[in-house]
Structure formats: C-alpha cells, structure tokens
Design a protein around this motif. Structure first.
Motif, PDB file in Angstrom:
ATOM      1  N   ARG A 154       0.827  -1.197   0.000  1.00  0.00           N
ATOM      2  CA  ARG A 154       0.000   0.000   0.000  1.00  0.00           C
ATOM      3  C   ARG A 154       0.870   1.259   0.000  1.00  0.00           C
ATOM      4  O   ARG A 154       1.808   1.381   0.791  1.00  0.00           O
ATOM      5  N   GLY A 155       0.553   2.157  -0.871  1.00  0.00           N
ATOM      6  CA  GLY A 155       1.269   3.427  -0.944  1.00  0.00           C
ATOM      7  C   GLY A 155       2.595   3.369  -1.669  1.00  0.00           C
ATOM      8  O   GLY A 155       3.386   4.314  -1.564  1.00  0.00           O
ATOM      9  N   ALA A 192       4.923  11.004  -7.832  1.00  0.00           N
ATOM     10  CA  ALA A 192       5.218   9.813  -8.612  1.00  0.00           C
ATOM     11  C   ALA A 192       3.962   8.962  -8.775  1.00  0.00           C
ATOM     12  O   ALA A 192       3.010   9.055  -7.993  1.00  0.00           O
ATOM     13  N   ASP A 193       3.959   8.144  -9.782  1.00  0.00           N
ATOM     14  CA  ASP A 193       2.816   7.276 -10.030  1.00  0.00           C
ATOM     15  C   ASP A 193       2.767   6.147  -8.998  1.00  0.00           C
ATOM     16  O   ASP A 193       3.799   5.622  -8.577  1.00  0.00           O
ATOM     17  N   GLU A 194       1.544   5.750  -8.612  1.00  0.00           N
ATOM     18  CA  GLU A 194       1.375   4.652  -7.673  1.00  0.00           C
ATOM     19  C   GLU A 194       1.485   3.315  -8.381  1.00  0.00           C
ATOM     20  O   GLU A 194       1.265   3.205  -9.592  1.00  0.00           O
ATOM     21  N   VAL A 196      -5.989  -7.085  -7.024  1.00  0.00           N
ATOM     22  CA  VAL A 196      -6.524  -7.654  -5.789  1.00  0.00           C
ATOM     23  C   VAL A 196      -7.234  -8.945  -6.138  1.00  0.00           C
ATOM     24  O   VAL A 196      -8.022  -8.990  -7.091  1.00  0.00           O
ATOM     25  N   SER A 197      -6.919 -10.022  -5.397  1.00  0.00           N
ATOM     26  CA  SER A 197      -7.530 -11.317  -5.695  1.00  0.00           C
ATOM     27  C   SER A 197      -9.037 -11.245  -5.483  1.00  0.00           C
ATOM     28  O   SER A 197      -9.546 -10.447  -4.691  1.00  0.00           O
ATOM     29  N   TRP A 242      -6.643  -4.608   6.562  1.00  0.00           N
ATOM     30  CA  TRP A 242      -5.300  -4.391   7.108  1.00  0.00           C
ATOM     31  C   TRP A 242      -4.207  -4.939   6.194  1.00  0.00           C
ATOM     32  O   TRP A 242      -3.039  -4.941   6.585  1.00  0.00           O
ATOM     33  N   ASN A 243      -4.552  -5.423   5.029  1.00  0.00           N
ATOM     34  CA  ASN A 243      -3.534  -5.898   4.100  1.00  0.00           C
ATOM     35  C   ASN A 243      -2.755  -4.705   3.552  1.00  0.00           C
ATOM     36  O   ASN A 243      -3.332  -3.778   2.982  1.00  0.00           O
TER      37      ASN A 243
END
Length: 552
Positions: free
Chosen positions: A84-85, A131-133, A138-139, A149-150
C-alpha cells in the motif's frame, strides 16, 4: 422430507397422504427421501431445519442450505501482500497529458486524488509532481477483498505512540517549571498552579487533561476497580468468578481454523488442544483435558470408580456421603491387591520357575544407545544432564593434602572442643595423616584411658599427682567420700578464712582471680582444706531466722 414450499398448496387428501408417508418414514417402513445428490434425508429432522428459505428453495427436497458452501480456496489469496502506498519510480519533472490535475500522477484522476487540494494544481504550475502509484491486482476471494489491514505497516502506529509520549513529556516539563518558579510553600497553591496548566492558556492542547487530574481519577476509581479474574455485584454483594482474565487471549482465538478443537461458548470450554502439532508442555493452552488429568485429579477418579464398582457389588460405599470411609476402603483394597499380586507371582515362580527371565537388561544395553544427554568436564564431573552438578563456591573445595582422606573440620573433639581431621583425629592443621594408627594413639592418650590404666591409690600422700588426677576426674563431690583431709592444714585454713572475714575482703573476687591465674598457668593448687574452710565459714554465717522466737 419434502419442503412445503416445494410441494405448494396441498389438498386435504394430499396432506393426509403426506402425513402418513412422513409417519411411515419415521417408523422405518418406507424408504427415506433423497436429495438432489441422491443422499438420504433423515426423517426425524424438524421442519424448521429441513425447510429451505425462499431465496434458497430449489423446488426439491434438499439440505444443501444447511451445509457449508464450498469456496474455491485457491482463488482466495488472503496471504498475498498488498504494498500500500508504493510509488513506481521517480516522479516526472513535467506535467503529462491525462494526468491528475492536482498532483500530476498518471494513475488516478483529480476526483480520486488523495493529496491536499492545491490552490493551483500541477497542471498549471508543473511543480511538485507526485510519482505514479503501483497498481496491484486484488484477488477475487471474499476474504481477500475485505481485508482492511492488508498492506498496513504496524510501525506507523508506534510513531503515533511516540508522538503522544513526546507531547505528554513536554507538557509535564512545562508544569514542573511553573511549580518551581513559585516562591510560596503552600501546597494548595502549588496544586492550583498544576491544575491551571491546561486552562490558563488556549495554546496548550485542550484534548489532553492534566496528569495530576488523571492521577486523582486513578486514585478515585482504584477503590471501585474489580480484582483480576472476579466481578463484584454491588447490589447483591456476590462475587462472581470469571472463567478467564480479560487480558489473556481467548481460547477460540488461538487457532482460527474451523476444523480445529470444538469450543463451547456457553461454558467457555475447549477440551481438546487447539494446536495439534505443538507438544502439550510447550503450548500456551493445551486444552481443558490436559489440566483436568493433572495433579490429584486421577486419584480422585480412581476413588470414584472404586466407589461405583463397590456399590455395584452390593457394598455400602458412597464417595460423597462418606468420603473418609471410601478413602480407607480404597487404601485397604489397593494393599490387598498388591499382596495378592505378589503372592500369585511367588507361587507361579515356585511352581514353574523362570525367575531369571524376569531380570531384563537395561534399555541402554538392549538398544545400544540412549537419548539421555549428559555433559562432563575434563575431571569427569557432570556439568549438564541427568545428574545435577553440585554448586561450587569461590573458595577451594575437596582439596586433600598431606596424605589426608578427609578435609579439615570433618571431625570434632568434644573433650577439647577442637576441630580436626576425621581420617586420623589430628587436631593440628596441615599435619601429616597417620591413619588408623593416629586414631588409636589419640584414644590411648586421652585422660580417661590414663586413669583407667594407671593404678590410683586414694589413700596416698596428700598433694600427690595420683590424688590430683582422681580429684579432677572423679564424679564425687569435693570433701565427701574417701578423700582424707589434713587436720593441721584445715585448722590453718579456717583461721585464715576468719581473718579475711574480719577484714571485710571479698572472698569471691579473690578466689575468682586466683582461679583465673591458676587456669592460665595450667595447674590447680586450690586444696581440699581451703574449700572445706570456705564452706564451714559459709555455714557459720549469721542466719536472720536463727534467733527468731514466736511470741504469739
């Protein structure tokens, strides 16, 4: 059993036939109903269980709505880490067409931008372009989609804790400085300044209270706080014991696998171990049965089983009604059982023989190996293993020298009150050991042996060595028995005693100092005549009751 929704509206005759068929199935005269997969349906299942809801009704008798749905676990990639992020490479230096008008990233639009809205966006200024993310797939699993919380880093929460602690430390420092600057020693004024730290200025964060107020609240609520593991009802004054401490992990949270040990929420009990691959001694929780069969619980179960078996045979044994009788009978029963077992064994061996086959070799010799780990030192002493190594002090121990087999202080001589060696009874430190010969020499040189071996004549000359030895080691009282006194020396001693009494001298101090000198010199010169004169002088002392006359 067919559901009512599948059958629909029934006539009276069809309803009666359906009831008769259900009764025949329950009685076992008619075959059970089959579901869609051909499995028989138990006719004794209640209707509220077998009847499917309207949104799961298939029109045929079935119990699939009661079974767990089969999910494709391969598609549910719950353990896949979502970064994430994360940013994809360095940021661009110039605005690109189609990018976010606010921050300049190509992976989202302006309405989806999470950056702070700028007064002039990156489209017009071309400054501070983000900057690009990294876009990850996502499964499609149910749990993976809803895992909030993943991708969360737990260290971020520690940073928040550190910030709060720094703010509280700074506030405490300011409050201490204000108290130190006060010139008064009034405690009430100091408390007023400490409590005014929050309300005095609005620049201080108003979301946090004073630590003094918090301490006061803690003292106020500490009396009403519940003890660990129990709850007190103030209305009924009854203490209710909780089944676990609230800080401990619940049993059903140790293993979240639904196929693990069964947990009863009503009694909060889990009899089996939730983790099967961990030994019971190392597990945090090994199940209620592990604790149930530990301690003295097996003995109580054996006693209860004995009471049931004895009652079944017609004996009046009840564990709860008379526990003492049950314990005594159980103890007597075990003794008789062991005696009968030994008697049977001896009789069988005496009749058929074969006692030599009962003595088996140790397991180490039979298998040729052992799993007992023992670690020895260079001198052959056990350091680690089955035998516990003896604790050693910083002083040298078990050091034998000069041919001694025992250490100094292993033997005590009660006659001389001196410590020595046990191997030779020598009382001289660091002497050479003489063994059994030294013990015999010490015993032969003792005073009792000398008196028993030497012929002593009591009627010998006064003041001789033999008389002094008999005087020192005799158990008779001085001046009594076979001891003879010289009349001339006794009269002379009585005269000297009278003179000392007339002069008022302290005879006890004199004799005490004289005895002290004699003991220091190693001789004993106080004669029997002097002691007899001293006793005669004590008897001639004036008695206040000697001249008493009763005039009544």
């Amino acid at each position: 059993m067919a559901s009512s929704s599948a059958i629909g509206k029934l006539s009276r005759e069809e309803f009666r036939r359906q009831k008769d068929l259900d009764a025949a199935r329950k009685a076992g005269t008619a075959p059970a109903a089959l579901d869609e997969e051909g499995r028989p349906i138990n006719p004794h299942i209640p209707q509220y269980i077998s009847q499917a809801p309207w949104y799961l009704d298939t029109g045929a008798p079935s119990l699939n709505h009661q079974r767990r749905p089969d999910y494709d676990s391969s598609a549910n990639k719950l353990d896949d880490w979502y970064d994430r992020g994360a940013k994809a490479g360095p940021a661009a230096k110039k605005y690109r067409k189609g990018a976010c008008e606010n921050c300049g990233a190509m992976t989202h639009k302006k309405q989806d931008c999470l950056e702070r809205p700028r007064k002039k966006g990156a489209k017009f200024t071309s400054r501070d372009i983000q900057a690009d993310e990294v876009i990850q797939e996502v499964s499609s699993g149910y749990d993976a989609k809803r895992d909030r919380w993943n991708g969360y880093d737990a260290s971020e929460h520690k940073r928040i804790y550190d910030e709060y602690a720094a703010i509280e430390a700074a506030r405490q420092k300011i409050r201490e400085d204000e108290i130190d600057n006060q010139t008064t020693t009034d405690l009430a004024a100091v408390r007023k300044v400490a409590k005014a730290g929050k309300t005095e200025g609005k620049d201080v964060d108003a979301d946090f209270g004073s630590s003094d107020e918090e301490d006061a609240d803690e003292d106020k609520y500490a009396d009403a706080a519940d003890a660990v593991g129990q709850k007190l009802d103030a209305k009924t004054r009854i203490t209710v014991r909780n089944l676990r401490i609230r800080e401990d992990t619940a049993k059903y949270l140790i293993n979240l696998d639904p196929e693990s040990a069964y947990y009863d929420p009503k009694t909060r009990s889990m009899r089996d171990a939730p983790l099967k691959n961990i030994p019971a001694e190392e597990a945090v929780f090994a199940g209620d049965n592990f604790f149930r069969y530990s301690g003295e619980a097996p003995e109580v179960q054996k006693l209860q089983l004995f009471a049931w078996q004895a009652a079944a045979r017609g004996n009046d044994v009840h564990l709860n009604a008379n526990p003492t009788q049950g314990e005594l009978l159980h103890h007597e029963f075990r003794q008789k059982k062991e005696e009968l077992k030994d008697t049977s064994k001896i009789s069988i061996l005496a009749k058929y023989g074969g006692a030599e086959y009962l003595e088996t070799a140790p397991k180490e010799l039979l298998q040729g190996q052992t799993e007992d780990y023992v670690e020895y030192s260079r001198t052959g002493q056990v350091i680690k293993g089955r035998e516990r190594a003896k604790a050693k002090s910083k002083y040298p121990e078990d050091v034998l020298m000069n041919n001694h087999t025992a250490v100094w202080g292993s033997w005590y001589d009660p006659s001389s009150s001196i410590w020595g060696y046990k191997c030779c009874h020598s009382v001289i430190h660091i002497s050479y050991c003489s063994g059994e010969a030294g013990i015999e020499a010490v015993q032969a040189s003792s005073a009792q042996n000398l008196l028993s071996s030497a012929p002593i004549e009591v009627a010998g000359p006064v003041g001789s060595t033999v008389e002094k030895l008999e005087q020192n080691y005799s158990k008779k009282r001085i001046g009594e028995g076979d001891v003879k006194l010289d009349k001339e020396r006794l009269a002379q001693a009585v005269d000297e005693e009278k003179k000392r009494k007339m002069k008022g001298e302290d005879l006890d101090n004199r004799i005490g100092s004289k005895r002290k000198r004699l003991l220091e010199s190693g001789s004993h010169d106080v004669t029997e005549e002097e002691l007899e004169a001293y006793r005669m002088n004590r008897r001639m002392a004036e008695d206040p009751m000697a001249s008493y006359v009763d005039e009544g």
